[in-house]
Enzyme design. Structure first.
Site, mmCIF file in Angstrom:
data_model
loop_
_atom_site.group_PDB
_atom_site.id
_atom_site.type_symbol
_atom_site.label_atom_id
_atom_site.label_comp_id
_atom_site.label_asym_id
_atom_site.label_seq_id
_atom_site.Cartn_x
_atom_site.Cartn_y
_atom_site.Cartn_z
ATOM 1 N N TRP A 103 0.822 -1.210 0.000
ATOM 2 C CA TRP A 103 0.000 0.000 0.000
ATOM 3 C C TRP A 103 0.858 1.263 0.000
ATOM 4 O O TRP A 103 0.355 2.345 -0.282
ATOM 5 C CB TRP A 103 -0.948 0.001 1.198
ATOM 6 C CG TRP A 103 -0.270 0.123 2.539
ATOM 7 C CD1 TRP A 103 0.729 -0.656 3.018
ATOM 8 C CD2 TRP A 103 -0.540 1.088 3.553
ATOM 9 N NE1 TRP A 103 1.091 -0.251 4.280
ATOM 10 C CE2 TRP A 103 0.326 0.824 4.637
ATOM 11 C CE3 TRP A 103 -1.440 2.147 3.665
ATOM 12 C CZ2 TRP A 103 0.333 1.581 5.805
ATOM 13 C CZ3 TRP A 103 -1.434 2.895 4.832
ATOM 14 C CH2 TRP A 103 -0.564 2.623 5.876
ATOM 15 N N ASP A 104 2.132 1.132 0.335
ATOM 16 C CA ASP A 104 3.031 2.284 0.280
ATOM 17 C C ASP A 104 2.896 3.005 -1.048
ATOM 18 O O ASP A 104 2.929 4.230 -1.123
ATOM 19 C CB ASP A 104 4.501 1.871 0.363
ATOM 20 C CG ASP A 104 4.797 0.762 1.332
ATOM 21 O OD1 ASP A 104 3.867 0.116 1.805
ATOM 22 O OD2 ASP A 104 5.992 0.552 1.584
ATOM 23 N N GLU A 232 1.134 -2.543 12.820
ATOM 24 C CA GLU A 232 1.342 -3.993 12.850
ATOM 25 C C GLU A 232 1.733 -4.510 14.232
ATOM 26 O O GLU A 232 2.061 -5.672 14.384
ATOM 27 C CB GLU A 232 2.368 -4.388 11.783
ATOM 28 C CG GLU A 232 1.835 -4.104 10.385
ATOM 29 C CD GLU A 232 2.849 -4.377 9.280
ATOM 30 O OE1 GLU A 232 3.989 -4.753 9.575
ATOM 31 O OE2 GLU A 232 2.469 -4.200 8.099
ATOM 32 N N LYS A 344 3.500 0.485 16.085
ATOM 33 C CA LYS A 344 4.644 0.437 15.175
ATOM 34 C C LYS A 344 4.683 1.685 14.296
ATOM 35 O O LYS A 344 5.749 2.187 13.966
ATOM 36 C CB LYS A 344 4.537 -0.820 14.313
ATOM 37 C CG LYS A 344 5.751 -1.093 13.440
ATOM 38 C CD LYS A 344 5.554 -2.382 12.654
ATOM 39 C CE LYS A 344 6.672 -2.595 11.643
ATOM 40 N NZ LYS A 344 6.304 -3.613 10.639
ATOM 41 N N GLN A 345 3.519 2.150 13.872
ATOM 42 C CA GLN A 345 3.459 3.235 12.900
ATOM 43 C C GLN A 345 2.128 3.954 12.989
ATOM 44 O O GLN A 345 1.130 3.365 13.368
ATOM 45 C CB GLN A 345 3.625 2.676 11.504
ATOM 46 C CG GLN A 345 2.566 1.644 11.146
ATOM 47 C CD GLN A 345 2.943 0.879 9.900
ATOM 48 O OE1 GLN A 345 3.409 -0.248 9.973
ATOM 49 N NE2 GLN A 345 2.731 1.488 8.772
#
Lengths: 514, 514
Positions: A103-104, A232, A344-345
């Site tokens: 998806w980046d 994640e 994580k993000q």
């Protein structure tokens, strides 16, 4: 003795080797006949053209300017020849992630292309359209309707056999839909929407309609259970806010585009109905699901929750986590991470950027205040988003600047320690977003670009160009203020710090910063 | 010509091949010298002895009697030579599950051994003790304290690389602790508890103490998040009721046994403290965690929940699931199963059997009423438990009998269609439990066996023997009533349909069924 060596390659998945050999030979002969000077000129022109439309000028810190251009150059390399392919997480620079893309591509790289090289953005989206049949098959494989795009892929087949932090990230569908709508709005390319985009929207919306369910226990709201969001360090959660909001947008845009097609292009609409077996009841259901989408919210904290159970998890003990234990995923079992509040993000924070209008200013601020201290940024997809939102809601730019320095240097400084596996294309795209959306404060709203420029302490000047619809706008930010000028197009409405303005060709507008 | 062929084997993980060859040769020579008749006699004696203490007599349906004995014979085969090994899920009859053993050994097979051949039960538990160091290592691997027994293993190493429906089933720890306590209570083998059991209890309790956390949001209750319970159609849930109740029992028993050791055997206690570094604050914490253990409960339905989020999932559409789609795990993606109310095997229902005193009669009934229709019994560990609980709370025995027919025939009729991979040892153990705990209604409470016998319509007589402490009790159930007699021991207190009675040697007691 001076030796000049010519090298040519052709690639095409469908043609026989012999044909490719023939083409390569022809190219070689032409190159040899024209000489190395012509090839060098071509390359120079290509790069001059790239820098002309894509450069971001950062004055006041030469090393920073170099680092910014290093990232932009990575984007040039990764996107120059994407015909019929995606942009892998590592571009063509290394073997990390086995050449797969994620998806980046849509959320981190496409915005740069949409606003500087829309033809490349279109190529990438057309590639997603070409894999729609495989995405339909994939949906069947996981017992769902519509289409489910692969979490990681090269040729459209799902290349991940792992669901927890992988294929359970259904949000990939909504990310592609989001990028598609962004592209069409920024380019007015309604033809692409009619011919390819609408079908993507219909099939992705169908997945959401089947995946979620109206929940009696949640007062009839539409819930989406058992998914993994961008973060994640949580997995298989119920009602991930990012996923639900992006799905809501996906459902709404699908219904909107089908109706628009019905009203404006009967033939294309008829074809869409034929291709997809669409019926009107589906549209109604999508709108209802979108309107009733459940978003977990804690009244006491006045906080959007990352997911239903997020607050029930124990807070990670950051104080007693030694620096050498980061990234956490290399030192702790996933189950340990999952049962803690540790991120994580950017996840909810990413939603506040992509879907800013779904949140009040105070919401966004509380979200950043709550989730940012829990975020390890162990993913290279994180800090550019944290930078953008810190720039939007921070009292000053200190936090945003700190994040920016991490983003811009991740590969040059090998901050993640894995540049041998290839550079981080998403973070290169994130560098552009941090500059344009972060410090430039650019947002799109109702077909208009809004700006709220802020100049970081390290910079004396920040200047960039963005293409939007038929215009190319140059934005030049210094301590004296922001200058807006049109380099292409005749007139463009923009909003600067809340003030709606019309920029005309050859009439530069200047406004003070906040 | 008549040829007699002798075959001998010896196995020992530590001895060199040469030594084993020598032993096998000696055995062969002895056998040849004694002749085949002696070997046959030995085997006959072994089996006569087995049937004498283990047979369950079922009169009125010859085929059923044969099927029951087929299952008991499988238990004999699987358990006869377990010195230093566990009982694999398939015994020695096939390659299914690669020879690994699981919690089945403790929860489904051990009860039979405890009440018919306690020496074998002890062997199995001693084997678990021998792998305690590996279990300690395993706990470190997953960032936990204490010990974590392997989900599937041969030699004590964790053989599963998969956590969702595998190693996230931390309940394995509590299952072993439960079986250990059951064994010691049924045999009075306090020496084994002092020398091996206490250490197992301490280290397993430590895992729970570290895994869970006192939750402010849940009013200070002790929660255990991110685990998988027995039902493998849900994964990574918060507060699985079975797990939390079993962990509570594990914590309580650990604290109780440490105190008992302190009071009764200072030397053993000192050794335990030395081996484990135990301190008194831990005991307090275990008791507190047990007392404050959070068990999800829905006030409106007056129902114990399988886990925090169970009711938030959509009900599985059983009506539109064709018969050929069972077992569901072969036809639906795990994520689809996880986001539905659909159960592979008894979970809360299993808790109502193992820890019956934690539930009122009405609780148990509501639990069976709610969860049973959602249970596919796609696991062979399920129906024996459903049978037992249907016999306890059902108005009649119809449901229990139906389950029993499935349990007793799973391998003879190859009902699961996979008997080529080996027989289902747990279901063989489950057959015994269904007869003794189900129709016999046997439960253990405060060191006393309780019975509530019910005779299925297919049977004219159900008779079995159970060993308990120094006694062997024969139970004989016919339409006329239940007869209790002591075959070993002088006096035994039992409870029949709520009435406490003392059975003495040579004084058979008879009581009517309900």
């Amino acid at each position: 003795v001076r030796i000049v060596k010519y090298l040519a390659y052709h690639h095409d998945g469908d043609e026989p080797t012999k044909e490719l050999m023939f083409r390569a030979k022809q190219t070689l002969e032409r190159a040899a006949a024209e000489g190395v000077r012509v090839a060098r000129e071509e390359q120079r022109r290509f790069l001059e053209d790239f820098w002309e439309r894509s450069d971001v000028i950062v004055e006041g810190a030469p090393l920073l300017q170099q680092a910014v251009r290093f990232n932009l150059f990575q984007l040039a390399q990764a996107s120059a020849r994407v015909e019929g392919y995606g942009i892998p997480a590592k571009g063509l620079t290394g073997r990390g992630y086995e050449g797969h893309y994620f998806w980046d591509a849509e959320i981190y790289t496409l915005p740069f292309l949409i606003h500087t090289a829309p033809a490349l953005a279109k190529n990438l989206l057309r590639h997603r359209y070409r894999m729609l049949d495989k995405a339909r098959q994939r949906a069947r494989e996981v017992n769902e309707r519509g289409a489910l795009f692969p979490w990681r892929t090269i040729n459209g087949d799902e290349a991940s056999a792992y669901y927890a932090a992988g294929t359970a990230q259904y949000h990939i569908n909504a990310d592609i839909a989001y990028a598609l709508v962004h592209y069409v709005r920024a380019t007015n390319d309604s033809e692409f929407m009619a011919q390819c985009g609408a079908e993507i929207l219909v099939e992705t919306a169908r997945l959401w309609a089947g995946l979620g369910v109206f929940s009696e226990r949640k007062g009839g709201r539409f819930v989406i259970n058992g998914v993994t969001g961008p973060d994640e360090y949580s997995a298989l959660v119920d009602n991930n806010t990012f996923t639900n909001l992006m799905a809501q947008e996906n459902l709404r845009q699908a219904a909107r585009v089908v109706k628009w097609l019905q009203d404006t292009d009967a033939e294309a609409h008829a074809q869409l109905v034929e291709h997809t077996g669409l019926d009107d009841a589906e549209l109604e259901m999508w709108e209802k699901a979108a309107d009733l989408m459940y978003i977990p919210y804690d009244e006491e904290l006045r906080l959007f929750l990352q997911d239903d159970g997020f607050l029930d998890q124990e807070r990670w003990d950051f104080e007693n986590t030694p620096p050498e234990n980061y990234p956490l995923l290399l030192h702790y079992h996933p189950l340990v991470l999952y049962r803690h509040q540790v991120i994580k993000q950017a996840d909810v924070v990413l939603a506040t950027f992509l879907l800013g209008d779904a949140f009040s200013y105070e919401d966004k601020r509380r979200i950043l205040d709550y989730y940012d201290p829990l975020t390890t940024s162990d993913s290279s997809l994180s800090e550019c988003i944290q930078c953008i939102m810190a720039a939007e809601v921070g009292d000053d730019l200190r936090a945003a600047e700190e994040y920016f320095m991490d983003v811009v240097g991740i590969d040059l400084a090998d901050a993640a320690g894995n540049v041998r596996d290839g550079i981080h294309v998403a973070s290169a795209g994130g560098t552009w977003m941090a500059l344009v959306n972060g410090f430039g404060g650019m947002r799109e709203r109702d077909g208009v670009l809004w700006f709220r420029p802020r100049l970081p302490s390290r910079m004396k000047r920040l200047a960039f160009k963005v293409r939007y619809k038929e215009c190319m706008l140059a934005v030049d930010i210094t301590e004296r203020g922001a200058e807006y000028a049109l380099e292409e197009g005749d007139r463009m409405t923009i909003v600067h710090n809340g003030e709606t303005m019309s920029v005309r060709r050859a009439h530069m507008l200047q406004r003070p910063l906040q």
